[in-house]
Design an enzyme around this catalytic site. Structure first.
Site, PDB file in Angstrom:
ATOM      1  N   HIS A 147      -3.167  15.594   5.815  1.00 58.82           N
ATOM      2  CA  HIS A 147      -4.614  15.693   5.675  1.00 58.82           C
ATOM      3  C   HIS A 147      -5.192  14.715   4.658  1.00 58.82           C
ATOM      4  O   HIS A 147      -6.390  14.747   4.375  1.00 58.82           O
ATOM      5  CB  HIS A 147      -4.980  17.128   5.288  1.00 58.82           C
ATOM      6  CG  HIS A 147      -6.333  17.560   5.741  1.00 58.82           C
ATOM      7  ND1 HIS A 147      -7.340  17.915   4.878  1.00 58.82           N
ATOM      8  CD2 HIS A 147      -6.849  17.677   6.994  1.00 58.82           C
ATOM      9  CE1 HIS A 147      -8.416  18.252   5.566  1.00 58.82           C
ATOM     10  NE2 HIS A 147      -8.156  18.108   6.852  1.00 58.82           N
ATOM     11  N   LYS A 149      -6.821  11.403   2.978  1.00 57.56           N
ATOM     12  CA  LYS A 149      -7.759  10.350   3.413  1.00 57.56           C
ATOM     13  C   LYS A 149      -7.872   9.357   2.265  1.00 57.56           C
ATOM     14  O   LYS A 149      -8.782   9.462   1.442  1.00 57.56           O
ATOM     15  CB  LYS A 149      -9.139  10.912   3.750  1.00 57.56           C
ATOM     16  CG  LYS A 149      -9.159  11.945   4.853  1.00 57.56           C
ATOM     17  CD  LYS A 149      -9.518  13.296   4.301  1.00 57.56           C
ATOM     18  CE  LYS A 149      -9.549  14.325   5.414  1.00 57.56           C
ATOM     19  NZ  LYS A 149      -9.724  15.693   4.845  1.00 57.56           N
ATOM     20  N   ASP A 154      -4.087  -3.898  -1.990  1.00 57.78           N
ATOM     21  CA  ASP A 154      -3.333  -4.792  -2.891  1.00 57.78           C
ATOM     22  C   ASP A 154      -2.697  -4.040  -4.053  1.00 57.78           C
ATOM     23  O   ASP A 154      -2.500  -4.608  -5.139  1.00 57.78           O
ATOM     24  CB  ASP A 154      -4.241  -5.910  -3.423  1.00 57.78           C
ATOM     25  CG  ASP A 154      -4.596  -6.919  -2.352  1.00 57.78           C
ATOM     26  OD1 ASP A 154      -3.870  -6.997  -1.343  1.00 57.78           O
ATOM     27  OD2 ASP A 154      -5.610  -7.618  -2.508  1.00 57.78           O
TER      28      ASP A 154
END
Length: 212
Positions: A147, A149, A154
């Site tokens: 779940h 996000k 870099d």
């Protein structure tokens, strides 16, 4: 005339102090400011062709405005990647964000993507398209959702928040995204990504034995 304890005239001490202050001011001016950006959604529809075109873009005939929106800023942050982009995304159906990730891959940026096994197969998911383009994708193999996000650009810029990378979330939902380059925040997310990446290595998958 008076002398300082160091044996220098007061005027010389003042000159040294002024020089030290000038050096400190220049150093502070040159030091990059911390990156702290907050994006809120929903984001109004806008034309992103100028950002996502692989060649110099001609004027786009679409009626959407070229505006500075939360979505366009998110795309710019992603496209700033020069070496690597590590993604942990629960649901990914937004074509514009998929184009940005694909474009980075074509530029030679190393892209790694972790997603949820159940949601990667839903209609509209961009995961299959990205995988077919040669981008490394790994997914979970258990009942709980992957779940997260977040994205790390870099290995130094963190993009995280409530936003699922879906058209529904971007255009309709109340969502938030935080962009920071604070190493104390970035490192735990990098560690979490690497831990999940290794855990989801297909070599570690287990499959039920088929009865004869």
């Amino acid at each position: 005339c008076g002398m300082s304890p160091a044996g220098l005239p007061p005027a010389s001490l003042l000159a040294l102090a002024a020089a030290a202050l000038a050096v400190a001011a220049v150093a502070a001016w040159r030091r990059p400011r911390p990156l702290r950006e907050v994006l809120f959604f929903p984001s109004p529809p806008c034309c992103l062709e100028a950002l996502l075109a692989e060649a110099p873009a001609r004027p786009c005939p679409c009626p959407l405005p070229r505006a500075d929106t939360s979505l366009s800023r998110l795309v710019r942050r992603l496209l700033s990647a020069r070496r690597s982009l590590d993604l942990c995304i629960f649901s990914f159906t937004c074509p514009q964000l998929a184009r940005a990730v694909h474009l980075l891959h074509r530029r030679g940026v190393r892209v790694r993507l972790v997603t949820d096994a159940q949601y990667m197969g839903l209609p509209g998911s961009q995961i299959g398209r990205l995988r077919r383009a040669g981008i490394q994708v790994r997914h979970d193999q258990h009942s709980g959702y992957m779940h997260h996000k977040f994205a790390v650009v870099d290995r130094r810029v963190l993009i995280t928040g409530s936003l699922n990378w879906t058209t529904q979330a971007i255009q309709s939902n109340r969502e938030n995204v935080l962009v920071v380059d604070d190493a104390a925040c970035v490192k735990p997310f990098l560690d979490e990504f690497e831990r999940i990446w290794e855990e989801y290595d297909p070599a570690n998958y287990s499959f039920p034995k088929v009865g004869h």
